[in-house]
Write a protein that holds these residues in place. Structure first.
Motif, PDB file in Angstrom:
ATOM      1  N   UNK A 117       8.939   2.220   6.337  1.00  0.00           N
ATOM      2  CA  UNK A 117       8.881   1.999   4.799  1.00  0.00           C
ATOM      3  C   UNK A 117       7.750   1.308   4.298  1.00  0.00           C
ATOM      4  N   UNK A 118       7.273   2.041   3.171  1.00  0.00           N
ATOM      5  CA  UNK A 118       5.688   1.507   2.497  1.00  0.00           C
ATOM      6  C   UNK A 118       6.146   1.348   1.187  1.00  0.00           C
ATOM      7  N   UNK A 119       5.576   0.545   0.497  1.00  0.00           N
ATOM      8  CA  UNK A 119       5.698   0.243  -0.935  1.00  0.00           C
ATOM      9  C   UNK A 119       4.039   0.449  -1.302  1.00  0.00           C
ATOM     10  N   UNK A 120       4.111   1.238  -2.759  1.00  0.00           N
ATOM     11  CA  UNK A 120       2.746   1.357  -3.143  1.00  0.00           C
ATOM     12  C   UNK A 120       2.587   0.371  -4.486  1.00  0.00           C
ATOM     13  N   UNK A 121       3.458  -0.802  -4.153  1.00  0.00           N
ATOM     14  CA  UNK A 121       3.396  -1.692  -5.464  1.00  0.00           C
ATOM     15  C   UNK A 121       1.815  -1.956  -5.692  1.00  0.00           C
ATOM     16  N   UNK A 122       1.478  -2.405  -6.895  1.00  0.00           N
ATOM     17  CA  UNK A 122       0.222  -3.008  -7.081  1.00  0.00           C
ATOM     18  C   UNK A 122       0.188  -4.342  -7.325  1.00  0.00           C
ATOM     19  N   UNK A 123       1.285  -4.963  -7.232  1.00  0.00           N
ATOM     20  CA  UNK A 123       1.107  -6.485  -7.663  1.00  0.00           C
ATOM     21  C   UNK A 123       2.164  -7.315  -7.094  1.00  0.00           C
ATOM     22  N   UNK A 124       3.491  -6.743  -6.563  1.00  0.00           N
ATOM     23  CA  UNK A 124       4.348  -7.375  -6.229  1.00  0.00           C
ATOM     24  C   UNK A 124       4.199  -7.573  -4.745  1.00  0.00           C
ATOM     25  N   UNK A 125       4.872  -8.916  -4.052  1.00  0.00           N
ATOM     26  CA  UNK A 125       4.692  -9.344  -2.754  1.00  0.00           C
ATOM     27  C   UNK A 125       5.748  -8.435  -1.860  1.00  0.00           C
ATOM     28  N   UNK A 126       4.955  -7.617  -0.960  1.00  0.00           N
ATOM     29  CA  UNK A 126       5.574  -6.835  -0.068  1.00  0.00           C
ATOM     30  C   UNK A 126       7.141  -7.627   0.669  1.00  0.00           C
ATOM     31  N   UNK A 127       6.766  -8.661   1.163  1.00  0.00           N
ATOM     32  CA  UNK A 127       8.114  -9.565   1.664  1.00  0.00           C
ATOM     33  C   UNK A 127       9.204  -9.390   0.783  1.00  0.00           C
ATOM     34  N   UNK A 128       8.866  -9.684  -0.590  1.00  0.00           N
ATOM     35  CA  UNK A 128      10.193  -9.691  -1.558  1.00  0.00           C
ATOM     36  C   UNK A 128      10.837  -8.281  -1.595  1.00  0.00           C
TER      37      UNK A 128
END
Ligand code: 3HC
Length: 297
Positions: A117-128
């Protein structure tokens, strides 16, 4: 095909970023399933991929045959279960932590244990996000840049729980997309947005203070500082809603006054002026060439 680290990709969300990510994965030889619940958004994403690949063919950066093959490798669905059957699932939905956590909970049930699983979030912490799944060891950030087909960077973000082998595969995968990976720590904004967002916000505050016109500030940074586009063109390219959400996340993390959203940014988003994707932001993109909207009303 067989030497691809992740031959089957699912991209969740057919917005600007999701469409771009699907395009570069398919061009690299992956089979891509794009999932969006909004049929109109899916159609828009499909059109964006067709337009972008047509432009790359026109510029001689892609052959017509490779374009056709890439387009044939992309399919669209509204069913999360169908999308979950992938080696790598990349999330590119709205920048909202609770929405992302809800999505990952569902995907964690549907996807085989082997899926990464990968997130393309720009600003949120991945661990959350990773913490709501049973696979934090197979969870990381892959942060692409806009416009995805043209930008050469992907930030690879591991958490304390990410398996180093998965980070290595993801880094290798980024290279197969023809992009350069950089390793970033799991802090809000990673590397690029921590530096870029304050600059963009400063440009808006400069405009608010009457320090220059949109067109002049853009020209100044292009010609005087060698930036490929001025800050207002870039704001409109990234999308003002995305910039606002990223700003709020950075402010929540670091609390610095400079990271507070300027009133003008809030107003434009409320007015639906989101930039290029909505036709109007700091510029009116419905005319050629785009014209700076120097007065808000
Ligand atoms: N696919 C294909 N072609 C595209 C495209 C796409 N998605 N988007 C734009 N183009 C085309 C345009 O149509 C235009 O074509 P034309 O030349 O026929 O008019 C061409 O690309 C633009 O070419 P230019 O000659 O103006 O510019 P370059 O090709 O030299 O560079 C660029 C374009 C790479 C986009 C450059 O302007 C740039 O680097 N800009 C800065 C972008 C940036 O900073 N992005 C990061 C934003 S931050 C982010 O995304 C993170 C997020 O979390 C907020």
């Amino acid at each position: 095909m067989s030497n691809l680290p992740f031959p089957r990709i699912a991209v969740i969300g057919a917005g600007q970023m999701g469409a771009g990510i699907a395009q570069v994965c398919a061009t690299a030889g992956c089979h891509v399933t794009v999932r969006d619940v909004d049929a109109e958004q899916a159609a828009k994403g499909k059109r964006a991929i067709e337009a972008s690949t047509a432009k790359l063919v026109e510029k001689g950066k892609l052959t017509a045959g490779d374009r056709d093959a890439a387009l044939a490798r992309i399919s669209f669905t509204d069913a999360l279960g169908a999308a979950a059957q992938a080696d790598l699932v990349i999330e590119a939905i709205v920048e909202d932590l609770e929405a992302k956590r809800a999505l990952w909970r569902e995907l964690d049930e549907l996807a085989p244990p082997s899926s990464v699983f990968a997130t393309n979030t720009s600003s949120l912490k991945v661990s959350d996000q990773a913490e709501v799944t049973d696979r934090p060891d197979r969870f990381l950030g892959l942060h692409f840049f806009n416009p995805v087909p043209l930008m050469g960077l992907v930030e690879v973000v591991s958490t304390a729980a990410t398996d180093p082998g998965i980070v290595a595969s993801a880094t290798n995968f980024v290279r197969t997309l023809g992009k350069e990976p950089v390793l970033a720590r799991d802090t809000a904004g990673f590397i690029v947005n921590v530096l870029l967002i304050p600059y963009l916000l400063d440009a808006i505050r400069l405009l608010e203070r009457g320090g220059g016109t949109i067109a002049d500030i853009d020209a100044a940074m292009k010609l005087g500082a060698g930036y490929p586009m001025g800050p207002f063109t870039l704001l409109d390219t990234v999308g003002l809603d995305t910039v606002l959400r990223t700003t709020r996340a950075l402010f929540a993390e670091f609390g610095e006054p400079r990271l507070q959203a300027p009133a003008m940014l809030e107003r434009l988003v409320v007015a639906g002026r989101l930039g290029r994707k909505s036709g109007k932001g700091f510029y009116d993109w419905t005319v050629v060439p785009p014209v700076a909207v120097e007065r808000e009303k």
